[in-house]
Each structure stands twice: as C-alpha cells, then as structure tokens.
Design a protein around this motif. Structure first.
Motif, PDB file in Angstrom:
ATOM      1  N   SER A 124       5.654 -11.680 114.022  1.00 22.03           N
ATOM      2  CA  SER A 124       7.095 -11.691 114.268  1.00 22.03           C
ATOM      3  C   SER A 124       7.863 -12.433 113.183  1.00 22.03           C
ATOM      4  N   ALA A 125       7.163 -13.082 112.257  1.00 23.84           N
ATOM      5  CA  ALA A 125       7.829 -13.820 111.187  1.00 23.84           C
ATOM      6  C   ALA A 125       8.235 -12.849 110.083  1.00 23.84           C
ATOM      7  N   PRO A 127      16.806 -15.145 113.105  1.00 24.44           N
ATOM      8  CA  PRO A 127      16.021 -15.841 114.132  1.00 24.44           C
ATOM      9  C   PRO A 127      16.213 -15.249 115.519  1.00 24.44           C
ATOM     10  N   GLU A 128      17.447 -14.838 115.821  1.00 25.25           N
ATOM     11  CA  GLU A 128      17.713 -14.245 117.138  1.00 25.25           C
ATOM     12  C   GLU A 128      16.969 -12.916 117.285  1.00 25.25           C
ATOM     13  N   GLU A 129      16.994 -12.093 116.237  1.00 24.80           N
ATOM     14  CA  GLU A 129      16.300 -10.807 116.290  1.00 24.80           C
ATOM     15  C   GLU A 129      14.785 -11.009 116.392  1.00 24.80           C
ATOM     16  N   SER A 130      14.286 -12.015 115.677  1.00 27.20           N
ATOM     17  CA  SER A 130      12.852 -12.302 115.753  1.00 27.20           C
ATOM     18  C   SER A 130      12.445 -12.691 117.162  1.00 27.20           C
TER      19      SER A 130
END
Length: 467
Positions: A260-261, A267-270
C-alpha cells in the motif's frame, strides 16, 4: 526503444493496425496522448477493469487516468470495461471512475458447477506431504500449484521434481525467455504440473487443467476465485484445493502494509486502499474458516445468492440472508433462512462432511467482552493471555490481571486464537495492520451481544464420520 515506439505510432496513425494493446501507464506519455488526439479511435476496451477501483483486489493508480484519457479524446468512443472478478461495489466504481454513460451491464454469473472446492488447514511442515498425496492420485492429469512467494515456488517445484513429477515453474524473478519456455512446456503437457506465483495465468489457453492447488492462502477471494477458475475450463470435473495455516494470514497482513506504500497516492488514498485490502483479506480468512458451503460462500461474496440455478450450488448447508461476511465465521444472525436440503458431497469438502462444526459461542462471547474491556489497545496474543489468566510480566505491568475478564476462559490457546480470527473474518472484530496489530471492535460488534448470536468453527472430521 523510443525509435520503435515512434514507428509503431506512425504506423497506427496511417491505419496499419486494427487493434492496439496499450498499458495504462502509456497513457501518461505525451507522445501517445498527441497520437490519440489526432487518431480516429472508435472503441476503447478496458481489460481487468477492477484495477480502477480502490476496493478491487489489484488496484493500480495508473488505471485512474483511463477515464481522463477517454474524456480528453476529440470524439468520445464506445467504451467497454471487462473483468472476471468484481463485486457489486467494484462494478459501481468501474462505472463511476470510467464515466460509463448509461452502460449495458452484463454479468454472466460466477457459478462453475464442475469445480469442487476444498479447504484444509495444514501446517507448513505437513504441506508437502499433503500435496504429494493429492498429486499422486492425479499423476495423469495436468494442474497448477500456486504459491505466495518466489522462494516457495522454487522449493515446491524442486520437491516435486525429486519425486519424479514433470513440474515446471513460473514467477517474475525468471527471465522472460525461461518464463515463455516453461509456459509452452505446460500448455503442451510436456510439464503437466505448473508451480507458480500469481504472475502466472493471464491469457493462458489451456482447457484441460484438472486441478488447482493453493499452497498458501491468497490475499482476497477475488484472487483465489480467478486462479482456481483456471481449472476445468473444458467442462470436465476439476478440483480446487486450498491449503492454509496461520502463517498465511500473517503474511497477508504484512503484504497489505508493504504493497500500500504507493507514491502516486495521498496518505488518505493509501488508507482507503489498506482498508479495502483488509476487508478482502478477512473475507478470504472467512472462506477458510466457514463451516458452511464453500461454493455458496463464493457466490454470495460476488453478489449471487447461490440458492438457485443449475449445477451443484443448491447442495449446501449454508444459511442465507446475512451475506458472505455473516457466513464467514459460521455465525448466525436474526433473519437467517432455514437450512436447505441435504448437502451434495460433490459440491465442496464442507458439504461432503470432511469437517465437523464445533460450537464456540461461549468462547466468542468471552473474547468480545475482553476486547471491549481492553478498549482495542492490545493484540491477539494479549487478549488470549488475559482470557486464560496467564501470569506474565506484560500482564502484571499493565495491571491486566485485575481485569474482569482475566482468567474468565479456560479454553486452549490455539482455539481462542482461532476464535479471534473467526470473529474478525465475520466483521465482529477488526485486526489492524502494521508492525503491532491490535484487536478492536468491528462493524458487527453489537450483533454478538444478541441472544440469537452463535459461532462455530470447523474441525477435521474423523475418518469414520467422513467415510
């Protein structure tokens, strides 16, 4: 090379090609967008369209640019989106993100009546022996063995070859030449057993695959069903066997954190992607744990009720109404429909009586009370230690030995650990990802307090009862 790419685009501009295959990443290339702005493009087909959705099992940020690319074309072409595995939520995402306008939606159905599904809990040291026994019964047949890691592919393939089985291998770490050579050997039945990672299978036209074994648990039901579905394409009966262990669940959670990185995501989408991955992993864990019909579990996951139609989907003890999440852990909720007729043993290993359902409702309630009291601050091991009244420094230093739930359950540690996973698979609890996962309340937490709540877990049936 850039020169070759330029030549291809020039030939396409001149009308030399009827069909072009384009990777989504190519749409960001200024040379390609310039070509597309001046070319006549009457039709765009998006294959593996589930990759556009952050809730899909193979989300790729590059797919998000497809909708913008189509919108920027001088004349909007006809657009088709195709996928073999998409839940209702993912299908809705595809329509929205590709801006499909009043689309004609065709769902051909997910049931594969000729496939028999089986799930077996198998510790790592026993997997080779179980695989050997399975393949020995099918020496004259062709099959695929999926492994989660390249190293595992190498080990399993070498093991099978040592036993005189004509096996070959496929993963992204091999050279393109070897991958192509091994694939040809498999398709031609020169090496009837293929050991591979999930890199293998796309576009493989081999109809006589008689079995698919998953040596490890995949990370999602979508991935599992797509890979298992490569068996039996000739319509003949075929076997789909999944071997799993607790380590597979831990590996799945580790992959969620690593994959997921993505620098292309905020950051929100991740976090949205991670949430989707966790949800899909728990559904896959639920498939392993369920005491109900495996076929029906799969059909309900993809939005089909599994109550009708042809084939063997009718023969199963699964309860209805609550969907795949409720069926995951075998827990019942209010409104469940009555059990159907006697199960058909050809349907799956559960329907064949290869497992026994053990009632763990009391243990589940104890776990839920403990998680509530600990306020979601600790991991699975600590929850179980508190329940069993373990006298450890970690517990004493946090004064958890004074908790009301301390020592409230005398069930064995492995059983309680499994109950936690069952509750997570059913949505009653949530296990976070990261280096130190903690157990906290899930979306269905309150349902476990109802009088009609129940939970069961599977145990391998004795030979007498199975026979």
């Amino acid at each position: 090379t850039p020169a070759q790419q330029a030549e291809v685009l020039a030939r396409a501009q001149a009308g030399a090609y009827d069909l072009m295959y384009v990777a989504p990443e190519r749409l960001a290339d200024p040379r390609f967008t310039a070509f597309a702005a001046s070319a006549s493009i009457p039709f765009v087909a998006v294959d593996e369209a589930h990759c556009v959705s952050q809730w899909g099992q193979d989300f790729r940020p590059s797919y998000l640019a497809i909708g913008e690319f189509i919108a920027a074309l001088p004349v909007r072409p006809v657009v088709a989106a195709l996928t073999a595995t998409a839940t209702e939520r993912v299908r809705a995402d595809i329509v929205r993100l590709l801006d499909l306008r009043d689309p004609a939606l065709t769902v051909t159905g997910f049931d594969r009546p000729n496939l028999r599904f089986a799930v077996e809990r198998c510790e790592p040291k026993r997997k080779d022996a179980r695989l050997d026994a399975f393949i020995d019964e099918r020496r004259a047949e062709s099959g695929i063995v999926y492994c989660s890691k390249r190293a595992c592919v190498e080990e399993v393939c070498a093991h099978l070859r040592e036993r005189g089985i004509a096996a070959t291998r496929y993963h992204a770490g091999l050279s393109p030449e070897e991958r192509e050579r091994n694939q040809r050997a498999f398709v031609a039945d020169d090496a009837p057993v293929m050991v591979a990672t999930n890199a293998f299978g796309m576009g493989i036209d081999k109809s006589n695959v008689s079995y698919v074994v998953h040596y490890n648990m995949p990370g999602s039901v979508e991935a599992y069903y797509q890979e298992a579905g490569r068996a039996g394409r000739d319509g003949a009966p075929a076997e789909c066997l999944l071997l799993w262990c607790d380590g597979d669940i831990a590996t799945g959670r580790f992959f969620i954190e690593q994959e997921s990185a993505n620098e292309a995501l905020t950051p929100e989408e991740s976090e949205v992607v991670r949430a989707g991955r966790r949800r899909m992993l728990e559904a896959m864990v639920g498939y392993c744990y369920t005491t109900d019909c495996l076929r029906r579990y799969l059909l309900r996951y993809f939005g089909e009720d599994g109550e009708g139609g042809e084939g063997l989907a009718l023969g199963g003890p699964a309860r209805g109404g609550a969907g795949a999440a409720a069926a995951a852990a075998g827990g019942s909720v209010a409104g469940d429909s009555p059990a159907l007729a006697a199960p058909d043993p050809r349907c799956c290993s559960n329907c064949a009586g290869e497992m026994e359902a053990v009632d763990v409702t009391a243990e589940a309630r104890a776990v839920m009370r403990c998680v509530h009291e600990l306020r979601g601050r600790f991991g699975k091991t600590m929850v179980v230690d508190v329940l069993r009244g373990a006298d450890t420094q970690a517990i004493r230093s946090r004064s958890l030995n004074r908790a009301a739930s301390y020592g409230s359950c005398d069930a064995k540690r492995p059983l309680l650990m499994e109950v936690v996973e069952l509750l997570a698979a059913g949505g009653y609890l949530t296990i976070t990802e990261g280096t130190y996962p903690v157990v906290c309340a899930g979306g269905r937490y309150r349902e476990a307090a109802r009088d009609d709540f129940s939970l069961s877990m599977k145990r391998t049936a004795s030979k007498a009862k199975r026979g």
